[in-house]
Design a protein around this motif. Structure first.
Motif, mmCIF file in Angstrom:
data_model
loop_
_atom_site.group_PDB
_atom_site.id
_atom_site.type_symbol
_atom_site.label_atom_id
_atom_site.label_comp_id
_atom_site.label_asym_id
_atom_site.label_seq_id
_atom_site.Cartn_x
_atom_site.Cartn_y
_atom_site.Cartn_z
ATOM 1 N N ASP A 56 14.091 12.903 -18.068
ATOM 2 C CA ASP A 56 14.881 12.601 -19.274
ATOM 3 C C ASP A 56 16.382 12.692 -18.989
ATOM 4 O O ASP A 56 17.169 11.880 -19.492
ATOM 5 N N THR A 60 18.881 9.562 -19.343
ATOM 6 C CA THR A 60 20.051 9.689 -20.208
ATOM 7 C C THR A 60 21.337 9.402 -19.433
ATOM 8 O O THR A 60 22.263 8.757 -19.949
ATOM 9 N N THR A 61 21.405 9.862 -18.191
ATOM 10 C CA THR A 61 22.567 9.585 -17.344
ATOM 11 C C THR A 61 22.671 8.091 -17.059
ATOM 12 O O THR A 61 23.770 7.516 -17.083
ATOM 13 N N GLU A 63 21.542 5.641 -18.961
ATOM 14 C CA GLU A 63 21.992 5.007 -20.208
ATOM 15 C C GLU A 63 23.493 5.192 -20.386
ATOM 16 O O GLU A 63 24.207 4.250 -20.781
ATOM 17 N N TYR A 64 23.978 6.360 -20.096
ATOM 18 C CA TYR A 64 25.411 6.634 -20.215
ATOM 19 C C TYR A 64 26.224 5.705 -19.312
ATOM 20 O O TYR A 64 27.258 5.168 -19.720
ATOM 21 N N LYS A 111 28.254 13.505 -16.521
ATOM 22 C CA LYS A 111 27.217 13.443 -17.555
ATOM 23 C C LYS A 111 26.017 14.300 -17.194
ATOM 24 O O LYS A 111 25.527 15.082 -18.023
ATOM 25 N N LEU A 115 24.357 17.785 -19.019
ATOM 26 C CA LEU A 115 22.954 17.867 -19.430
ATOM 27 C C LEU A 115 22.249 19.054 -18.780
ATOM 28 O O LEU A 115 21.446 19.741 -19.411
ATOM 29 N N TYR A 232 14.103 1.323 -23.085
ATOM 30 C CA TYR A 232 13.618 2.151 -21.978
ATOM 31 C C TYR A 232 12.209 1.696 -21.624
ATOM 32 O O TYR A 232 11.311 1.769 -22.452
#
Length: 254
Positions: A56, A60-61, A63-64, A111, A115, A232
């Protein structure tokens, strides 16, 4: 020496070796975690070989990075690795390699560290690809690498959990065929084909359009509007189907 003169003189040393990606070439950036084996297995002790929480964080990284101001049309994550496909005509930073490498590595490191709550650093390298075929080949290569690494990792950690030390587990796997590795897992109660696809194929992120109802303040009507969001994909297709998927994705963006 006046400042303007000094500035011009010293900037030569800073910019003399600037290299730029030529127009028309596709850019793919690949980021890798630095020292992540120790970070994830010893310091933070994520579940081996794959951990949902770590996955995850990586997704998320990814996506960033897709949203960090560069026109990126596809992101691919496997383990501690992220690959990013730029739109062909993307020209941020004048397509300078040193800027793209440093900015993306810095953004990813920042990022992910937030997290994790600890320092996690990435490096970055750029591939310059001449056509759609080589773009597809690149991601097919990383996709196949994910599958190979997944099989090896599950075998390695199955052996480690059953009395083998690191050296013994590595040595035993060196001469084993794919069939032998699958059989080894089966002996430990693991059917490799039934493992989650994100562990075997990685995760793809790409833009999709969707319809959303909006309010028109002029006439007071509710009207449909088109928006886009990042999708995703935890169940990427395999082999030729994956190649076809990639080709359609790239061609759709010119």
């Amino acid at each position: 020496m006046k400042f303007d003169e000094l500035d011009r003189k010293m900037r030569v040393f800073e910019t003399a070796h600037d290299h730029c990606v030529l127009p028309g070439l596709y850019i793919v950036a690949r980021l890798d975690g630095r020292g992540f084996t120790r970070l994830t297995k010893e310091i933070h002790q994520f579940e081996a070989p794959y951990d949902e929480k770590f996955c995850d964080m990586m997704v998320t990284t990814t996506e960033y990075l897709i949203n960090c101001g560069i026109d990126i049309i596809y992101g691919y994550n496997q383990s501690d690795e992220i690959s990013l496909l730029f739109a062909r005509d993307e020209s941020t930073f004048g397509r300078k390699l040193r800027k793209l490498n440093s900015v993306l590595a810095g953004e990813a490191s920042a990022k992910f560290s937030l997290l994790l709550g600890d320092i996690g650093a990435f490096d970055c390298r750029i591939s310059q690809l001449p056509n759609v075929e080589e773009v597809v080949n690149y991601f097919r290569w990383r996709h196949e690498d994910a599958h190979r690494n997944s099989l090896n990792s599950h075998c390695y950690w199955s052996l480690r959990r059953n009395g083998h030390n690191a050296t013994q587990a590595t040595k035993r796997l060196q001469k084993m065929s794919v069939a032998d590795k699958n059989e080894l897992l089966f002996q430990y109660g693991i059917n490799f084909n039934q493992l989650p696809n994100w562990q075997k194929r990685g995760v793809g992120l790409y833009w999709e359009e969707y319809e959303k109802l909006g309010y028109n303040p002029v006439n007071g009507e509710v009207v449909p509007t088109t928006r886009r969001r990042i999708h995703y994909d935890f169940n990427l297709p395999m082999k030729d189907e994956y190649s076809e998927f990639l080709q359609k994705l790239v061609m759709a963006h010119g």
